[in-house]
Design a protein around this motif. Structure first.
Motif, short mmCIF file in Angstrom:
data_model
loop_
_atom_site.label_atom_id
_atom_site.label_comp_id
_atom_site.label_asym_id
_atom_site.label_seq_id
_atom_site.Cartn_x
_atom_site.Cartn_y
_atom_site.Cartn_z
N ALA B 2 0.84 -1.21 0.00
CA ALA B 2 0.00 0.00 0.00
C ALA B 2 0.87 1.25 0.00
N VAL B 3 2.04 1.16 0.68
CA VAL B 3 2.83 2.40 0.79
C VAL B 3 3.34 2.86 -0.56
N ASP B 4 3.35 1.96 -1.55
CA ASP B 4 3.84 2.40 -2.87
C ASP B 4 2.99 3.52 -3.42
N TYR B 5 1.73 3.57 -2.98
CA TYR B 5 0.84 4.62 -3.50
C TYR B 5 1.30 6.00 -3.03
N PHE B 6 2.01 6.03 -1.89
CA PHE B 6 2.33 7.33 -1.28
C PHE B 6 3.03 8.24 -2.27
N LEU B 7 3.80 7.63 -3.18
CA LEU B 7 4.59 8.47 -4.09
C LEU B 7 3.71 9.24 -5.05
N HIS B 8 2.46 8.79 -5.19
CA HIS B 8 1.58 9.52 -6.12
C HIS B 8 1.09 10.81 -5.50
N ASP B 9 1.26 10.92 -4.19
CA ASP B 9 0.82 12.18 -3.56
C ASP B 9 1.87 13.24 -3.81
N LYS B 10 1.39 14.43 -4.06
CA LYS B 10 2.31 15.55 -4.31
C LYS B 10 2.88 16.00 -2.99
N ILE B 11 4.17 15.77 -2.79
CA ILE B 11 4.81 16.23 -1.57
C ILE B 11 5.96 17.15 -1.96
N TRP B 12 6.01 18.32 -1.35
CA TRP B 12 7.04 19.30 -1.67
C TRP B 12 8.28 18.99 -0.83
N PHE B 13 9.07 18.00 -1.26
CA PHE B 13 10.24 17.60 -0.48
C PHE B 13 11.22 18.76 -0.30
N GLU B 14 11.26 19.67 -1.26
CA GLU B 14 12.24 20.76 -1.23
C GLU B 14 11.72 21.97 -0.46
#
Lengths: 218, 31, 218
Positions: B2-14
Motif C-alpha cells: 500500500a505504501v507504494d501509493y504514497f509516491l503519487h501524492d504531491k509532496i514538496w520535499f524541497e
C-alpha cells in the motif's frame, strides 16, 4: 443519510482524516479503494472521474446528492460536526492553524525521513538529517503547546487533533523510537490519548509505536 | 504494498529550501 | 472593534489574504511590518514573540483580546465574514478545497519558477521546466472550472478567490506573459475581475500583468 462515497487507495493516511471525523459525526461513508469499484491509477484517470474531480487526485468524495469535493482537509471538514470544526471563530481559526501546520510543517520532513525507510524513495543522508531536525522542531512546538492542554484546541477532540495525528502516524510507526521521542512527553501523551479514542481506534486499529528507528531500505 | 501509493501524492520535499531562501531574502531586504 | 495587529514583512502575499478579507468584513487591522514596531528577522525571534507565536513565522495575528493565531489561511479565515468562509457546509468545504489547492498545487511550482527571477534562489533549468508544466496544468484545471463561473465558489467572492489570486499574484506579475497565459482565458478574466474588486484594489493597488516573461536574475 444514504451512503456517501470516498474514493482512495488503501491505507491512505489522508483518507483516515475523513473516516475518523465521520466516526464522530455518524456520517455513513463507503470507501471504494480497490477493483472493480475503484482501481487507483486507472479509475481516477477516466473522463467520468475527471469530470467530477478535475485533478484526478484521491481522496475524493461524492455526497449522496452528487456534491463532489477533493482535498483531504475539505472532505474531513464536510463530514465533520460543528464541534470538530471549531464552534467559535477563535476555535475554528485555531483548528485551521493546526491543520495547515500539519500540511506545511509536518508532512514534508516526515515524508523525507520515512519514505526511504519504506523503500519508496532513494535515501539522501543530508536531506534526512535536515528532516530529522525539522521534525524535532515541530515536536518541540507541539510539546510546548500541549504542556497545559489535553487536546490542541479547546477541551475536546477537533479536526486539529485528527489532522495532526494522521500526519504524524508514519513517523510514530517507523522512526520516532523511544530515544528520539523521549524529550516530547506531552506530544506522546496527546498522541496516545487520541489513538485510544474509540473513533480513532475504529479507523486506525492498534498502532504499534516505533521501538527501533527504521533505517532506509536499501 | 500500500505504501507504494504514497509516491503519487504531491509532496514538496524541497519546501525547506524554498522556505529558508525566502526567509533569508526578506531578512536581507529588511536588514 | 479596536485595532488588531498583523505582523509581517512588507509586500508579503500571504499577508494580503487577511488584508483583502478584512476589506470585506470591515475588521480593522494595523499592519506592523517595519522597525521600530516590527523588524523581520529580529522581533520574530524574541522570546516575547515566540511565546505568542511559537513558530516565529509571519504573517502572525494578535486580536484586541489577546487572541493569537499564525498560518495565513487561519488569519484570513478569522477576519472574514460568513460569506467569505462559505455559508453552507458545501460552500465552506469547496472554499477549503481551493484554499488547500492553492497551497499544495500552486505555491510549489510558482515558487520554483518565480524565485530565481527575483534572485531569491539559484536557477535550475530542469526544475523550472517541470514547474512551467505544473503551472500549465493548474491553470488548465482552473480554466475548466471557471468556464461557467464568475467566481470559484458560489456567485460571490470567497476566501477561495482571495487565496488563489494571492497565490497566483507573482506568477501573473513576473512570468505569465500573454503567450503563456493566452490559452487560459477564463482564468485571466476571473483574475482581472478579482483584481478590479475595490476590496482587492485597496490592498494590491494597480497590478501590472507580465508583458515579458522574466528570466532568472543571474
Amino acid at each position: 443519510l444514504s451512503p456517501q462515497t470516498l474514493y482512495t487507495y488503501p491505507e491512505n493516511w489522508r483518507a483516515f482524516k475523513a473516516l475518523i471525523a465521520a466516526q464522530y459525526s455518524g456520517a455513513r461513508i463507503r470507501v471504494l479503494s480497490g477493483p472493480p469499484q475503484f482501481h487507483f491509477g486507472h479509475t481516477n484517470r477516466t473522463p467520468q472521474f475527471l469530470q467530477k474531480f478535475p485533478l484526478g487526485k484521491v481522496p475524493a468524495f461524492e455526497g449522496d446528492d452528487g456534491f463532489c469535493v477533493f482535498e483531504s482537509n475539505a472532505i474531513a471538514y464536510y463530514v465533520s460536526t460543528e464541534e470538530l470544526r471549531g464552534s467559535t471563530p477563535e476555535a475554528a481559526a485555531a483548528v485551521l492553524q493546526w491543520v495547515n501546520f500539519a500540511d506545511s510543517d509536518v508532512v514534508p520532513p516526515a515524508s523525507t525521513w520515512v519514505f526511504p525507510t519504506l523503500g519508496i524513495l532513494h535515501y539522501n543522508k543530508q536531506a534526512t538529517e535536515v528532516a530529522k531536525e525539522e521534525v524535532r522542531r515541530v515536536l518541540g512546538v507541539l510539546d510546548g503547546h500541549l504542556r497545559t492542554r489535553t487536546f490542541l484546541v479547546g477541551e475536546r477532540v477537533s479536526l486539529a487533533d485528527i489532522s495532526l495525528v494522521c500526519a504524524l502516524l508514519w513517523l510514530y510507526k517507523q522512526v520516532l523510537d523511544p530515544a528520539f521521542r523521549g524529550p516530547f512527553g506531552n506530544v506522546n501523551r496527546w498522541f496516545l490519548t487520541c489513538l485510544n479514542q474509540p473513533q480513532f481506534k475504529a479507523v486506525l486499529g492498534e498502532v504499534q509505536l516505533c521501538q527501533r528507528m527504521a533505517q532506509f531500505d536499501a | 504494498m500500500a505504501v507504494d501509493y504514497f509516491l503519487h501524492d504531491k509532496i514538496w520535499f524541497e519546501k525547506y529550501k524554498y522556505d529558508d531562501a525566502e526567509r533569508r531574502f526578506y531578512e536581507q531586504m529588511n536588514g
